[in-house]
Scaffold this motif. Structure first.
Motif, PDB file in Angstrom:
ATOM      1  N   GLY A   1      -0.937  13.351   4.958  1.00 20.15           N
ATOM      2  CA  GLY A   1      -1.865  13.823   3.926  1.00 20.15           C
ATOM      3  C   GLY A   1      -2.516  15.144   4.281  1.00 20.15           C
ATOM      4  N   TRP A   2      -2.271  15.620   5.481  1.00 22.96           N
ATOM      5  CA  TRP A   2      -2.848  16.882   5.955  1.00 22.96           C
ATOM      6  C   TRP A   2      -1.799  17.987   5.859  1.00 22.96           C
ATOM      7  CZ3 TRP A   2      -7.139  19.405   7.233  1.00 22.96           C
ATOM      8  CH2 TRP A   2      -7.061  20.541   8.039  1.00 22.96           C
TER       9      TRP A   2
ATOM     10  N   TRP B   1       0.795  -1.223   0.000  1.00 23.26           N
ATOM     11  CA  TRP B   1       0.000   0.000   0.000  1.00 23.26           C
ATOM     12  C   TRP B   1       0.831   1.280   0.000  1.00 23.26           C
ATOM     13  CZ3 TRP B   1       0.629   3.577   3.832  1.00 23.26           C
ATOM     14  CH2 TRP B   1       1.281   3.149   5.001  1.00 23.26           C
ATOM     15  N   ASP B   2       2.072   1.200   0.487  1.00 21.57           N
ATOM     16  CA  ASP B   2       2.855   2.426   0.639  1.00 21.57           C
ATOM     17  C   ASP B   2       3.750   2.719  -0.561  1.00 21.57           C
ATOM     18  OD1 ASP B   2       4.498   0.274   1.064  1.00 21.57           O
ATOM     19  OD2 ASP B   2       5.506   1.114   2.831  1.00 21.57           O
ATOM     20  N   GLN B   3       3.496   2.066  -1.708  1.00 18.14           N
ATOM     21  CA  GLN B   3       4.242   2.389  -2.917  1.00 18.14           C
ATOM     22  C   GLN B   3       3.704   3.675  -3.552  1.00 18.14           C
ATOM     23  OE1 GLN B   3       5.089  -0.929  -5.756  1.00 18.14           O
ATOM     24  NE2 GLN B   3       3.572  -2.006  -4.511  1.00 18.14           N
ATOM     25  N   PRO B   4       4.563   4.466  -4.175  1.00 20.45           N
ATOM     26  CA  PRO B   4       4.045   5.546  -5.028  1.00 20.45           C
ATOM     27  C   PRO B   4       3.387   4.944  -6.266  1.00 20.45           C
ATOM     28  CG  PRO B   4       6.433   5.412  -5.222  1.00 20.45           C
ATOM     29  CD  PRO B   4       6.030   4.442  -4.133  1.00 20.45           C
ATOM     30  N   ASP B   5       2.384   5.636  -6.824  1.00 20.64           N
ATOM     31  CA  ASP B   5       1.690   5.125  -8.006  1.00 20.64           C
ATOM     32  C   ASP B   5       1.270   6.286  -8.898  1.00 20.64           C
ATOM     33  OD1 ASP B   5      -0.449   6.226  -6.611  1.00 20.64           O
ATOM     34  OD2 ASP B   5      -1.760   4.488  -6.845  1.00 20.64           O
ATOM     35  N   GLU B   6       0.565   5.956  -9.997  1.00 23.62           N
ATOM     36  CA  GLU B   6       0.119   7.004 -10.926  1.00 23.62           C
ATOM     37  C   GLU B   6      -1.188   7.658 -10.499  1.00 23.62           C
ATOM     38  OE1 GLU B   6       3.164   4.978 -13.476  1.00 23.62           O
ATOM     39  OE2 GLU B   6       1.568   4.202 -12.180  1.00 23.62           O
ATOM     40  N   GLY B   7      -1.932   7.043  -9.585  1.00 29.59           N
ATOM     41  CA  GLY B   7      -3.116   7.668  -9.028  1.00 29.59           C
ATOM     42  C   GLY B   7      -4.360   7.561  -9.884  1.00 29.59           C
ATOM     43  N   ILE B   8      -5.487   7.991  -9.308  1.00 28.30           N
ATOM     44  CA  ILE B   8      -6.797   7.877  -9.953  1.00 28.30           C
ATOM     45  C   ILE B   8      -6.863   8.619 -11.280  1.00 28.30           C
ATOM     46  CG2 ILE B   8      -7.638   9.816  -8.559  1.00 28.30           C
ATOM     47  CD1 ILE B   8     -10.441   8.674  -8.774  1.00 28.30           C
ATOM     48  N   TRP B   9      -6.138   9.733 -11.409  1.00 27.74           N
ATOM     49  CA  TRP B   9      -6.242  10.534 -12.631  1.00 27.74           C
ATOM     50  C   TRP B   9      -5.243  10.086 -13.697  1.00 27.74           C
ATOM     51  CZ3 TRP B   9     -10.699  11.715 -11.538  1.00 27.74           C
ATOM     52  CH2 TRP B   9     -11.108  12.387 -10.401  1.00 27.74           C
TER      53      TRP B   9
ATOM     54  N   PHE C   1      -6.688  18.482   3.543  1.00 30.02           N
ATOM     55  CA  PHE C   1      -6.065  17.273   3.015  1.00 30.02           C
ATOM     56  C   PHE C   1      -5.686  17.548   1.558  1.00 30.02           C
ATOM     57  CE2 PHE C   1      -8.685  15.580   6.501  1.00 30.02           C
ATOM     58  CZ  PHE C   1      -7.719  14.846   7.174  1.00 30.02           C
ATOM     59  N   VAL C   2      -4.530  17.053   1.154  1.00 30.22           N
ATOM     60  CA  VAL C   2      -3.960  17.456  -0.136  1.00 30.22           C
ATOM     61  C   VAL C   2      -3.760  16.258  -1.059  1.00 30.22           C
ATOM     62  CG1 VAL C   2      -2.889  19.568   0.707  1.00 30.22           C
ATOM     63  CG2 VAL C   2      -1.670  17.380   0.947  1.00 30.22           C
ATOM     64  N   GLN C   3      -3.288  16.553  -2.282  1.00 33.35           N
ATOM     65  CA  GLN C   3      -3.218  15.534  -3.335  1.00 33.35           C
ATOM     66  C   GLN C   3      -2.261  14.403  -2.993  1.00 33.35           C
ATOM     67  OE1 GLN C   3      -1.068  16.287  -7.181  1.00 33.35           O
ATOM     68  NE2 GLN C   3      -3.123  16.068  -8.063  1.00 33.35           N
ATOM     69  N   HIS C   4      -1.064  14.748  -2.533  1.00 33.45           N
ATOM     70  CA  HIS C   4      -0.076  13.708  -2.243  1.00 33.45           C
ATOM     71  C   HIS C   4       0.674  14.055  -0.962  1.00 33.45           C
ATOM     72  CE1 HIS C   4       3.104  16.359  -3.860  1.00 33.45           C
ATOM     73  NE2 HIS C   4       2.244  16.621  -4.827  1.00 33.45           N
ATOM     74  N   GLU C   5       1.317  13.085  -0.401  1.00 33.96           N
ATOM     75  CA  GLU C   5       1.952  13.240   0.899  1.00 33.96           C
ATOM     76  C   GLU C   5       2.971  14.380   0.911  1.00 33.96           C
ATOM     77  OE1 GLU C   5       3.584   9.508   2.049  1.00 33.96           O
ATOM     78  OE2 GLU C   5       1.620   8.594   2.449  1.00 33.96           O
ATOM     79  N   ASP C   6       2.972  15.106   2.013  1.00 30.75           N
ATOM     80  CA  ASP C   6       3.947  16.179   2.251  1.00 30.75           C
ATOM     81  C   ASP C   6       3.897  17.258   1.173  1.00 30.75           C
ATOM     82  OD1 ASP C   6       4.856  14.646   4.459  1.00 30.75           O
ATOM     83  OD2 ASP C   6       6.142  13.483   3.123  1.00 30.75           O
TER      84      ASP C   6
ATOM     85  N   ASN D   1       3.075   9.613  -3.981  1.00 35.72           N
ATOM     86  CA  ASN D   1       2.336   9.020  -2.868  1.00 35.72           C
ATOM     87  C   ASN D   1       0.997   9.737  -2.740  1.00 35.72           C
ATOM     88  OD1 ASN D   1       4.371   7.127  -1.975  1.00 35.72           O
ATOM     89  ND2 ASN D   1       5.539   8.895  -1.231  1.00 35.72           N
ATOM     90  N   PHE D   2       0.072   9.367  -3.628  1.00 36.14           N
ATOM     91  CA  PHE D   2      -1.221  10.048  -3.687  1.00 36.14           C
ATOM     92  C   PHE D   2      -2.095   9.682  -2.492  1.00 36.14           C
ATOM     93  CE2 PHE D   2      -0.073  10.106  -8.244  1.00 36.14           C
ATOM     94  CZ  PHE D   2      -0.262  11.456  -8.503  1.00 36.14           C
ATOM     95  N   LEU D   3      -2.734  10.691  -1.901  1.00 37.86           N
ATOM     96  CA  LEU D   3      -3.615  10.457  -0.767  1.00 37.86           C
ATOM     97  C   LEU D   3      -4.774   9.554  -1.168  1.00 37.86           C
ATOM     98  CD1 LEU D   3      -4.877  12.992   1.859  1.00 37.86           C
ATOM     99  CD2 LEU D   3      -6.494  11.514   0.716  1.00 37.86           C
ATOM    100  N   TYR D   4      -5.361   9.782  -2.346  1.00 37.91           N
ATOM    101  CA  TYR D   4      -6.528   8.985  -2.733  1.00 37.91           C
ATOM    102  C   TYR D   4      -6.171   7.503  -2.830  1.00 37.91           C
ATOM    103  CZ  TYR D   4     -10.645   7.345  -5.223  1.00 37.91           C
ATOM    104  OH  TYR D   4     -11.777   6.656  -5.574  1.00 37.91           O
TER     105      TYR D   4
END
Length: 611
Positions: A466-467, A404-412, A474-479, A420-423
């Motif tokens: 994520g905050w 779960w903690d891998q970076p990814d391309e995200g929903i969009w 809450f924002v798009q990606h971590e930090d 590291n997308f919050l969604y």
């Protein structure tokens, strides 16, 4: 609902009808888009993802089309026969009033299922009216030549991979590779055109007026019988039912697949490069569709999609994108190579035209949450999942716990690199949380200590990284500090209370940065580069998510106003493309399942909150 008014002097004056100026018909295997001027601008046969036969919506000159309209200047209005997917286009002239009734029968018999019949019935309602038609197929996205023969009044178009037969109750004449006809009807008279796929075991079949009448009645009865299962009786019944009928049209009956949209490469920005092929099964979109249809009482479609999941997208040996792909072909295939069709100019010159989708190879962790949430809802609202299905769920959840903690391309589906997308984190939390609920409710075997520990770790990670204290959101990606409308799902997914102070602050920040007259942008590509050039319109699913978030926060006046405003952006039939431009024009693939399922969810929850 109202219609669109257009003046047409003669055939040939049009180049591109706006995306929104179309209605949709289909037979649960493919669809056709019919413009408000009576022209079929898009049709793939025999399936959603087959090469196009008519694609004038992507190239007015080379795409091919099926024109059928009054042969004199006319105003047009378009509507659906009530509670059906039978489309009627009316022509108002100084000489009389006529209409074209377009539908595709939903066949039960094996031979008729392979016929893929498109019926166009012309009726003179008042006075007398001259009509003209031109049938100009261009097979294989306009790359496959075809021959034409006219036998006993039946025109047969033969290409290497597909043959179509056009039958008509009026005389046809050839015009090079095309067929034309001119005819005049007086009040009460009818003409019928039927375009069928033919081949081995499926000979051409005449469709006389009586047969067309019978098929019309059977098609109307089919759609009304299907819609009668709806349990929705709320304030927005017409819009909700139109969305449900549209979602049903986007299902592929042979496998239970649900496509994201029935078109490819309709531009998110005119002249831009954000043109994609949506004629596939996005796990996320289809899983959310299951939620919307179950909410209304359509359990059969949910069962069919669960069958598709069990057959085609159960965990395998794994790949760089994990045990699940983000999308599959409607037959379950995994290879969806993307290429550009350079010979097509694109809608209103918006190239490139793409077929296939390279995003199929992306890592998008959120799909695990979307899929397992749909399994959870099916188990809760329809029928208990089988032991084999539970084994698949546990395998997926175990994988999520490890990755779960891998970076990814995200929903969009960003093409600007992994983050590291919050969604993505949110939906990994959903995947585990819903599986824990199922295991506890039914006493199913599961590694609950590991699952619960991972679930809680994800929760704390989102709340801490994520905050953004500076943005109070809450924002798009971590930090980071970039806002993203995908976080609107946080209260909808029951991750955070809809009245939590942190959430209400986030809602206000989103309203200030991404909301414009109730319309919501996904994110700002200038602040968060996505690897593509140009801008895009507001994203309609996000606008309906915003309505639902306001509803759950108890801000019902704002939610009601935002919802009513969104309804004004639908087309004359209540259909929505993916996006809306700054001038209110619909952009992107059309109609989009994601948007219609979000409309259903927003209407359902707002209606319940209003009491």
């Amino acid at each position: 609902m109202g219609g669109t008014t257009e003046e047409r002097d003669t055939f040939g004056t049009r180049r591109y009808v706006p995306i929104a100026d179309h209605g949709l018909i289909g037979d649960l295997r493919s669809v056709a888009l019919v413009g408000t001027d009576g022209t079929v601008d898009w049709y793939c046969c025999p399936s959603f993802d087959a090469p196009s036969v008519f694609a004038a919506i992507l190239d007015a000159d080379r795409g091919g089309c099926f024109e059928l309209a009054a042969a004199v200047p006319a105003r047009t209005r378009q509507f659906y026969f009530p509670d059906t997917n039978v489309l009627i286009t009316r022509f108002f002239t100084e000489e009389g009033l006529g209409e074209v009734q377009d539908f595709m029968p939903v066949a039960d018999e094996p031979v008729e299922k392979r016929r893929h019949r498109l019926i166009r019935r012309v009726v003179c309602v008042r006075g007398s009216l001259p009509f003209r038609t031109r049938v100009a197929p261009r097979f294989g996205y306009g790359t496959r030549p075809h021959t034409l023969r006219l036998d006993d009044g039946i025109a047969v178009f033969d290409s290497r991979d597909l043959s179509l037969a056009l039958t008509s109750t009026v005389p046809l004449e050839t015009d090079g590779p095309d067929v034309r006809a001119e005819f005049k009807l007086t009040e009460g008279e009818t003409a019928v055109f039927a375009l069928d796929q033919v081949g081995e075991g499926v000979p051409p079949s005449q469709c006389e007026c009586g047969e067309a009448e019978r098929q019309f009645g059977a098609t109307v009865a089919y759609w009304r019988r299907w819609l009668s299962s709806s349990r929705y009786r709320g304030r927005w019944r017409e819009m909700v039912h139109r969305s449900a009928l549209t979602l049903k049209l986007l299902t592929y009956a042979p496998t239970g697949a649900i496509v994201a949209a029935p078109t490819t490469s309709l531009p998110e920005e005119f002249g831009g490069e954000r043109n994609w092929d949506y004629r596939y099964v996005w796990v996320r979109d289809a899983a959310f569709c299951v939620y919307a249809l179950l909410r209304l009482g359509f359990a059969e479609e949910a069962e069919a999609f669960m069958g598709f999941v069990s057959r085609h997208i159960s965990p395998g040996d794994g790949s760089p994108s994990g045990p699940l792909q983000i999308m599959y072909g409607i037959d379950g295939r995994t290879e969806l190579p993307e290429r550009e069709l350079d010979h097509l100019e694109g809608h209103r010159g918006s190239a490139p035209v793409r077929i296939g989708n390279a995003a199929a190879d992306q890592l998008q962790l959120d799909v695990y949450g979307a899929l397992i949430d749909s399994v959870y809802l099916y188990d809760k609202w329809a029928e208990p999942v089988s032991s084999e299905q539970w084994d698949h769920v546990t395998a997926l959840v175990d994988w999520v716990c490890a990755h779960w903690d891998q970076p990814d391309e995200g929903i969009w589906e960003s093409r600007g690199g992994r983050r590291n997308f919050l969604y993505s984190r949110l939906m990994c939390w959903v995947a585990i949380e819903r599986a824990v609920r199922m295991a506890n409710r039914r006493g199913l075997p599961a590694d609950l200590p590991r699952w619960q520990a991972t679930r809680d770790t994800i929760y704390r990670r989102i709340m801490s990284r994520g905050w953004s204290a500076s943005r109070r959101a809450f924002v798009q990606h971590e930090d980071g500090n970039v806002l993203d409308a995908a976080v609107l799902m946080m209260p909808l997914a029951k991750f955070i209370a809809p009245t939590d102070p942190k959430w209400l602050s986030t809602l206000d920040s989103l309203a200030g940065d991404l909301v414009s007259d109730s319309l919501v942008y996904r994110y700002d590509p200038r602040s968060s580069p996505d690897g593509l050039h140009g801008d895009e319109g507001t994203f309609s699913i996000c606008s309906f998510w915003y309505v639902e978030a306001l509803t759950r926060a108890g801000r019902l006046d704002e939610a009601s106003l935002a919802f009513e405003k969104m309804l004004t952006y639908g087309n004359h039939l209540g259909l929505y493309a993916e996006e809306i431009s700054c001038t209110g024009e619909q952009q992107g693939n059309f109609p989009q399942a994601f948007t219609h399922l979000a409309l259903i969810s927003a209407a359902f929850n707002l209606d319940r909150a209003l009491g």
